[in-house]
Structures are given as structure tokens and as C-alpha cells.
Design an enzyme around this catalytic site. Structure first.
Site, PDB file in Angstrom:
ATOM      1  N   ALA A 122      13.296  31.780  31.332  1.00 66.09           N
ATOM      2  CA  ALA A 122      12.698  31.955  32.803  1.00 66.09           C
ATOM      3  C   ALA A 122      12.477  31.177  33.840  1.00 66.09           C
ATOM      4  O   ALA A 122      13.242  30.588  34.195  1.00 66.09           O
ATOM      5  CB  ALA A 122      11.610  33.230  32.440  1.00 66.09           C
TER       6      ALA A 122
ATOM      7  N   GLN B 277      19.008  44.961  34.825  1.00 63.85           N
ATOM      8  CA  GLN B 277      17.649  45.322  34.199  1.00 63.85           C
ATOM      9  C   GLN B 277      17.073  46.523  35.194  1.00 63.85           C
ATOM     10  O   GLN B 277      16.995  46.250  36.572  1.00 63.85           O
ATOM     11  CB  GLN B 277      16.528  44.471  34.181  1.00 63.85           C
TER      12      GLN B 277
ATOM     13  N   CYS C  71       7.139  43.822  32.549  1.00 59.42           N
ATOM     14  CA  CYS C  71       6.646  43.292  33.892  1.00 59.42           C
ATOM     15  C   CYS C  71       5.112  43.436  34.207  1.00 59.42           C
ATOM     16  O   CYS C  71       4.814  44.679  34.363  1.00 59.42           O
ATOM     17  CB  CYS C  71       7.704  43.873  34.975  1.00 59.42           C
TER      18      CYS C  71
ATOM     19  N   ASN D 144      10.797  35.348  24.183  1.00 63.11           N
ATOM     20  CA  ASN D 144      10.715  35.171  25.341  1.00 63.11           C
ATOM     21  C   ASN D 144       9.193  34.687  25.351  1.00 63.11           C
ATOM     22  O   ASN D 144       8.359  34.866  24.941  1.00 63.11           O
ATOM     23  CB  ASN D 144      10.807  36.265  26.404  1.00 63.11           C
ATOM     24  N   GLY D 145       9.125  33.473  26.279  1.00 59.81           N
ATOM     25  CA  GLY D 145       7.558  33.012  26.998  1.00 59.81           C
ATOM     26  C   GLY D 145       7.859  31.553  26.762  1.00 59.81           C
ATOM     27  O   GLY D 145       7.920  31.008  25.303  1.00 59.81           O
TER      28      GLY D 145
ATOM     29  N   LYS E 194      13.105  45.147  27.110  1.00 58.00           N
ATOM     30  CA  LYS E 194      12.143  44.002  27.252  1.00 58.00           C
ATOM     31  C   LYS E 194      10.618  44.337  27.409  1.00 58.00           C
ATOM     32  O   LYS E 194      10.246  45.350  28.089  1.00 58.00           O
ATOM     33  CB  LYS E 194      12.428  43.199  28.560  1.00 58.00           C
TER      34      LYS E 194
ATOM     35  N   HIS F 211       8.311  39.211  24.825  1.00 56.36           N
ATOM     36  CA  HIS F 211       7.471  38.099  25.586  1.00 56.36           C
ATOM     37  C   HIS F 211       6.008  38.128  24.748  1.00 56.36           C
ATOM     38  O   HIS F 211       5.350  38.879  24.835  1.00 56.36           O
ATOM     39  CB  HIS F 211       7.211  38.403  27.176  1.00 56.36           C
TER      40      HIS F 211
END
Length: 336
Positions: free
Chosen positions: A224, A69, A99, A200-201, A139, A169
Site C-alpha cells: 500500500a 474494490q 477501511c 497486508n500492513g 479485505k 491488514h
């Protein structure tokens, strides 16, 4: 590349800064993880040959799938970084537009790039798809908690720029990793794109992972924080009846992970950086506070062996009583 990158149902180990180095990935792979990423790599650090960055992109021959990534914004730097990665052995290149960390945001990269400069983010992403010799993915985070269209629109632009998969996410940038995961917005993205979407999440346990997939409508999810100190989560996702680790199995995996860190970084550095990893293994599993506190002062291999002697004794009696009353509690141990 045609078709799916990830088989339907397969969980993916997220790129976690400060965690998903080679030793952690090998630990996860021992328990059923096939699809994993390096830690997030800064494009500039890669181009300038930063020693730490070069360590982070090391791949073990046993890793049959490994994604890398990249985070960055400068077009020339991104192009040079992609050219370097083209000469290495990676299965997929992911662009980080999710991020929320302040050190990333202050450079206008990661989640802030997508939120504040979406047009420029798409142009930067296009550099990757133009020059990469491997599949390119992205992402992102949801851009609005109430209006799915903002996230859907941005995701469709990434698809148009050549993204082969997008991971979403389900929290906005300012929420970091807390608060509800907005499954309905992830679902809206999934329903409006022709490429696969990874949810995601909040996948902190096998049960929560399957909830994430069910509520989002996605066929793959990214794990994650749920994998920190808990590589067994991949085994549980594949088979909820596969069993939980006993205190002895916990200690054995901690030992394998720790000595892998020693082999990878050398003893002096390993004794420092392994502390957070060991604490994650002990967190939420009923071990005394004094034992967990002792990890912060780990200073020798002998001290680690002493720690493992205590871990093998197992958690408190109260922990087992709590498990009996709460059989769905996260990060469970199996009574020996």
C-alpha cells in the site's frame, strides 16, 4: 473459479483511495507490478453514475489484471453495483471491510461494518458472491490485537459466504496505519482457512514485505503506502539485487507519471492533484525542504520542468553520507 487468484509470491498493489488511479497503476506496472486494484469505489456513487467514480473505474487495455474494490452496506445498492461491474472488464471484485476512514465509518461501512455489525456484513458480502460473475474476495482488518479467534471466526464466515481470497491488514481499526502489524493473527487466519490469505500492513520496503510474508506464513502480500512515490518496490520485491533508481531515473519516472496524469485528467486538474504524487517521490530521498515545498505551489507545465531540472541535480551530500551509514534505509537512491 478454482485455484489461486494470485500466483504464490506475487505482490499486489492495494486499492488506495486518492492514489491508485490509472496513472499510478501504469507507473507501478512499468516496474513489475501485475496485480493491482482501482481505488475503493462507493457502491452508491457507482449506481448513481457519479462522474468521478466512472473515471476511477477506467481500465487501460495494457492492464491484463485489474481488480475493483467496492464499499457499501445497502443490499439493493450493492446488487445494482455488482450488476454494473458485471458489464465491465474486471478480474476480481473485492469487498472493503477494512477501511478505517471516518467518512466511511460514519456510514457504518468498511472496518466499522465488520467490527460493529458482523452478521450484517456477512449478509452484505453474500450479495456480491450471489450476483458477481467474477471471483469475489474480501479485505478486512484484525478485530482484536490479543485474541486471534475473533478475526479467524469472521474470516471463516466470509469463506463460508463464498470468498475466494481474504486480505488481512494486521492492525485494528483505531490504529489506522500506525503501530505494530500483528503477524501472528494474520498467521492464525491463514492456518485456519482453506482459501488463500493475503497479508497486508507495514510493507514499506522490499525487506519489510518479505518480513510480512515470512512472519504471517502467507504466500502473497499487499503493498500500500510502500508504493507511493516508489514504484521500484515491485522490482525490488521480485529481485532485491535489481537495483535502485538513480536521480535521473527518479526524474524520468516522475515525468512519465506526471504527464500521464495530465493526459488522464487534463492540465488544469492535473496540476492540482499531481502535487501529492510528486511529493511522495521526493519524500525521504534527501531533497531540500525548499524544493519539496515548491511542489505545493506547482501552477504550470513550465514550473514542473523547472522542478525536474532541480531533481536531476540529485539529493544533498548529507543524504549520500547517511546512506553509506545506513545501507538498509527505505526509499533509497542509487548514486550516479
Amino acid at each position: 473459479m478454482n485455484g489461486r487468484i494470485y500466483p504464490a509470491g506475487a505482490p499486489i498493489l492495494a486499492p488506495l483511495a486518492g492514489h491508485t488511479d490509472l496513472p499510478m497503476r501504469l507507473s507501478a506496472r512499468r516496474h513489475g507490478c501485475r496485480y493491482a486494484f482501482t481505488e475503493m469505489i462507493d457502491a452508491g456513487s457507482l449506481v448513481f453514475g457519479n462522474a468521478k467514480t466512472m473515471t476511477l473505474i477506467r481500465r487501460d487495455p495494457a492492464e491484463d489484471f485489474l481488480g475493483v474494490q467496492l464499499v457499501g452496506s445497502d443490499h439493493d445498492t450493492l446488487k445494482k453495483a455488482v450488476e454494473i461491474l458485471n458489464g465491465l472488464d474486471f478480474s476480481v471484485l473485492d469487498f472493503n471491510l477494512g477501511c478505517p476512514a471516518p467518512k466511511v465509518a460514519k456510514k457504518g461501512e468498511g472496518a466499522s461494518f465488520a467490527l460493529q455489525r458482523p452478521d450484517e456484513a456477512i449478509r452484505a458480502f453474500s450479495i456480491l458472491t450471489k450476483y458477481a460473475k467474477m471471483p469475489v474476495t474480501a479485505k478486512i482488518r484484525i478485530l482484536d490485537e490479543n485474541d486471534p479467534e475473533k478475526t479467524v471466526s469472521f474470516a471463516k464466515r466470509l469463506e463460508g459466504a463464498g470468498a475466494q481470497t481474504i486480505t488481512v491488514h494486521g492492525r485494528i481499526m483505531k490504529m489506522f496505519y500506525s503501530g505494530p502489524v500483528h503477524h501472528t493473527i494474520i498467521r492464525a487466519v491463514q492456518e485456519n482457512l482453506s482459501i488463500p490469505v493475503v497479508a497486508n500492513g507495514g510493507a514499506l520496503s522490499s525487506a519489510l514485505y518479505h518480513t510480512l510474508l515470512r512472519e504471517s506464513g502467507c504466500e502473497n502480500g499487499m503493498v500500500a503506502r510502500g508504493a507511493l512515490g516508489n514504484p521500484w518496490i515491485f522490482r525490488e520485491i521480485a529481485d532485491p539485487e535489481a537495483g535502485l533508481p538513480s536521480p535521473e531515473e527518479l526524474a524520468e519516472e516522475m515525468e512519465r507519471h506526471f504527464f500521464s496524469i495530465v493526459d488522464f485528467y487534463g492540465e488544469e486538474l492535473a496540476l492540482r492533484i499531481s502535487r501529492k504524487t510528486l511529493l511522495e517521490y521526493l519524500r525521504g530521498r534527501g531533497f531540500p525542504g525548499e524544493l519539496r515545498a515548491s511542489v505545493s505551489f506547482l501552477h504550470s507545465i513550465d514550473a514542473f520542468r523547472t522542478l525536474m531540472t532541480e531533481v536531476r541535480k540529485g539529493p544533498s551530500v548529507r543524504y549520500w553520507q547517511t546512506l553509506a551509514q545506513n545501507p538498509t534505509q527505505e526509499r533509497r537512491l542509487r548514486h550516479p
